[in-house]
Structures are given as structure tokens and as C-alpha cells.
Design an enzyme around this catalytic site. Structure first.
Site, PDB file in Angstrom:
ATOM      1  N   ASP A  72       0.671  -1.212  -0.065  1.00  0.00           N
ATOM      2  CA  ASP A  72      -0.099  -0.133  -0.096  1.00  0.00           C
ATOM      3  C   ASP A  72       0.916   1.313  -0.381  1.00  0.00           C
ATOM      4  OD1 ASP A  72      -2.064  -1.751   0.176  1.00  0.00           O
ATOM      5  OD2 ASP A  72      -3.214  -0.881   1.951  1.00  0.00           O
ATOM      6  N   GLY A  73       2.232   1.053   0.985  1.00  0.00           N
ATOM      7  CA  GLY A  73       3.081   2.616   0.774  1.00  0.00           C
ATOM      8  C   GLY A  73       3.033   2.755  -0.784  1.00  0.00           C
ATOM      9  N   ASN A 144      -4.111   9.045   1.043  1.00  0.00           N
ATOM     10  CA  ASN A 144      -5.152   8.671   2.082  1.00  0.00           C
ATOM     11  C   ASN A 144      -5.536   9.997   2.788  1.00  0.00           C
ATOM     12  OD1 ASN A 144      -5.032   5.744   2.427  1.00  0.00           O
ATOM     13  ND2 ASN A 144      -3.195   5.490   3.337  1.00  0.00           N
ATOM     14  N   THR A 185      -9.493   4.073   6.249  1.00  0.00           N
ATOM     15  CA  THR A 185      -9.253   2.684   6.891  1.00  0.00           C
ATOM     16  C   THR A 185      -7.434   2.718   7.559  1.00  0.00           C
ATOM     17  OG1 THR A 185      -9.022   1.854   4.765  1.00  0.00           O
ATOM     18  CG2 THR A 185     -10.860   0.664   5.531  1.00  0.00           C
ATOM     19  N   GLY A 186      -7.308   3.834   7.735  1.00  0.00           N
ATOM     20  CA  GLY A 186      -5.794   3.925   7.512  1.00  0.00           C
ATOM     21  C   GLY A 186      -5.710   4.307   9.092  1.00  0.00           C
ATOM     22  N   SER A 188      -6.449   7.535  10.456  1.00  0.00           N
ATOM     23  CA  SER A 188      -8.023   7.714  11.335  1.00  0.00           C
ATOM     24  C   SER A 188      -8.213   7.017  11.878  1.00  0.00           C
ATOM     25  CB  SER A 188      -8.833   8.289   9.553  1.00  0.00           C
ATOM     26  OG  SER A 188      -9.957   9.291  10.399  1.00  0.00           O
ATOM     27  N   LEU A 189      -8.793   5.840  11.059  1.00  0.00           N
ATOM     28  CA  LEU A 189      -9.443   3.852  11.549  1.00  0.00           C
ATOM     29  C   LEU A 189      -8.644   4.028  13.536  1.00  0.00           C
ATOM     30  CD1 LEU A 189     -11.286   2.648  11.689  1.00  0.00           C
ATOM     31  CD2 LEU A 189      -9.664   0.776  10.656  1.00  0.00           C
ATOM     32  N   SER A 190      -7.250   4.195  12.745  1.00  0.00           N
ATOM     33  CA  SER A 190      -6.746   3.703  14.166  1.00  0.00           C
ATOM     34  C   SER A 190      -6.740   4.649  15.492  1.00  0.00           C
ATOM     35  CB  SER A 190      -5.104   3.695  14.103  1.00  0.00           C
ATOM     36  OG  SER A 190      -5.032   2.738  13.059  1.00  0.00           O
TER      37      SER A 190
END
Length: 294
Positions: A72-73, A144, A185-186, A188-190
Site C-alpha cells: 500500500d505504501g 490517504n 481505513t488507515g 484515521s481508523l486507528s
């Protein structure tokens, strides 16, 4: 997207598997009737005779499809390099967890002929663009998120936020995340943010560990313009898709809005976002009672 006849290759040279898998794949695909253009950095691994090595920014203007090898990165960096060329990107996952990279290297070999001979479905993903006012720096792009955080400082910072020129709030927090639906889902989710379907036209404003519990994530329309600045005595590190790029000092202003172009990601497998969520987040599994799993 119609069958691609010109393919670009991008890779993350920091992943050991790239050094083995990319040259092997290039030799395997070289005898097909297509033009292959390779990011010049890959020449550090191996330069194959008969193939062209140029900067990805130039390659993106010439090819129909880019294969991004890494995870992904890597795909996030590829999107930034492609910029407004809007060339479709197919992620090849050489890591583990991934929401964006579509295929494993084994699946790529199995599906290459299909990729070259069939119409490929793509999704338009919202990109954020940030411009520091009164600065000569070029605009920043994020698939993202943009993150403004306190960096190495131990205390919280104060970040003033406006929407379309109208004051929203001054957050006392470790920082603030401005996320796209893709980035929901990155980080922000955490940080307790909501999960958004990635093709939605919306933005997330999400404070990181706010001092006041009343400061909660907010979702706004994708055409809104957000303005970020710090209060006197505070500075913020500026992160783009997980990488440090700048520092926002008191008196400086950063404007974030939807870019006038989209990132085009190949949805080769045809999986719905909710299927991917269930697999990645292991929803429906019960480690105590496996017989109850759906």
C-alpha cells in the site's frame, strides 16, 4: 479501461522481495507484444536489454497502465508520482496486510494475459491537494491523508480549522488528520475515525487524542475547502500519506481541498469494499467458537 498496450513498472526498492521478483517478471513478460517502460530507479536492481528506463513522472504520460510492486505504501508513492496524468495503477502486494494492492505476485503471473487482453475495471479515488499560502512550494497530493501533528514535542498543540472560510474549531490535541475515504481505513481508523466507502465524495476531519472529549471526528462534503493554521507558540509537522514533508509555523496557513483530478485504481478482482473489510479486519470470526464463523 481498454486493453493496455503500454505498461509502466514502479517498485519499492526497500522491499527485499522486489529485488528478486521484479527482474524475474520483466524477463517473463518481455516477449509479449507490448511496450514496457520502467521507472529508472529499478535499473539499480538489474537493467534488462531492450527495455526503457525513465522517471515515472514521464512514463505515466506514455503508458496505459502502471504496475506498482510493493504494498500500500508503494502504491501511495506511485499515485503521488503519477499526479495529474491519471494513469490507472494496479498494485502488486509483496507485503502482508493491504487494502490497495490488488494482486499477489502469483496472481499477477496467472492474470497477466487477462490484464493485457480484456477491459479492466477502474475506480476513481478522491485525492486531496494541499497548498501552503504565500509559499513557492508545489502543491502536495495525498490519497490517504494529511496529518498535522506535534512531532517530537511532548505537549499538545493547538490547531485552528475552518471550512470554506468559516471557523469550525481550535483543536487542542496531539494533531489532526484530514482523510479521504480511501484513507479512512488507515491512520484515521486507528484514531477512532469512521470507515467510509472509498468511492464516496467526502472528507474526514479527525483530531488525534483531543484534550476535550467533545472534539469528535466530522465528515464533510468532498468539495469543501479546509484551512489549517496553528495558534501562537505552536508548530505542526505536516505528513502526507505517512511521510514527513514540511512544518507549519504560526502565521502560516495550509489550504486543503479536493484535487481537480482523481487517482485511478484498478479493481481487477471485482471484490466489493465490504468483502475486503471483512477479510482484512477478520469480521465474522470468533476465535473462541470457530464453529460459529460465517
Amino acid at each position: 479501461m481498454n486493453s493496455p498496450r503500454r505498461i509502466g513498472i514502479f517498485a519499492n526498492l526497500h522491499k527485499p522481495k522486489v529485488w528478486e521478483e521484479v527482474p524475474k517478471y520483466l524477463r517473463w513478460i518481455a516477449d509479449r507484444d507490448i511496450e514496457i517502460v520502467i521507472d529508472e530507479a529499478i535499473a539499480k536492481i538489474e537493467k534488462i536489454d531492450g527495455l526503457e528506463y525513465i522517471p515515472l513522472t514521464e512514463a505515466a504520460k506514455r503508458v496505459d497502465l502502471i504496475l506498482s510492486f510493493g504494498g500500500d505504501g508503494t502504491l501511495l508513492r506511485c499515485v503521488n508520482e503519477v499526479g495529474n496524468s491519471e494513469t490507472p495503477i494496479l498494485g502488486i502486494n509483496l507485503g502482508s496486510l493491504g487494502y490497495l494492492a490488488e494482486l499477489s505476485i502469483t496472481e499477477l503471473y496467472r492474470h497477466t494475459d487477462t490484464i493485457l487482453n480484456c477491459d479492466i475495471p477502474i475506480e476513481n479515488r478522491l485525492l486531496l491537494r494541499a497548498i501552503k499560502k504565500d509559499s513557492e512550494n508545489k502543491p502536495l497530493l495525498a490519497l490517504n491523508d494529511f496529518v498535522f501533528d506535534r512531532g517530537d514535542h511532548s505537549r499538545t498543540i493547538r490547531i485552528r480549522t475552518s471550512i470554506d472560510g468559516i471557523y469550525l474549531n481550535t483543536y487542542t490535541a496531539d494533531g489532526i488528520i484530514l482523510s479521504t475515504p480511501t484513507g479512512s481505513t488507515g491512520y484515521s481508523l486507528s484514531a477512532g475515525g469512521p470507515i467510509l466507502e472509498p468511492t464516496l465524495d467526502a472528507l474526514i476531519i479527525n483530531p488525534i487524542c483531543p484534550h476535550t472529549l467533545a472534539h469528535r471526528p466530522v465528515v464533510v462534503r468532498g468539495d469543501r475547502k479546509l484551512t489549517i493554521e496553528t495558534d501562537p507558540g505552536f508548530t505542526a509537522n505536516v505528513m502526507v500519506d505517512g511521510e514527513y514533508v514540511d512544518t507549519l509555523e504560526y502565521g502560516q496557513t495550509m489550504e486543503i481541498s479536493r484535487a481537480p483530478f482523481a487517482a485511478k485504481l484498478v479493481n481487477f478482482t471485482g471484490k466489493l469494499f465490504y468483502q475486503v473489510l471483512r477479510e482484512k479486519l477478520r469480521w465474522g470470526e470468533d476465535s473462541r467458537h470457530p464453529e460459529r464463523e460465517n
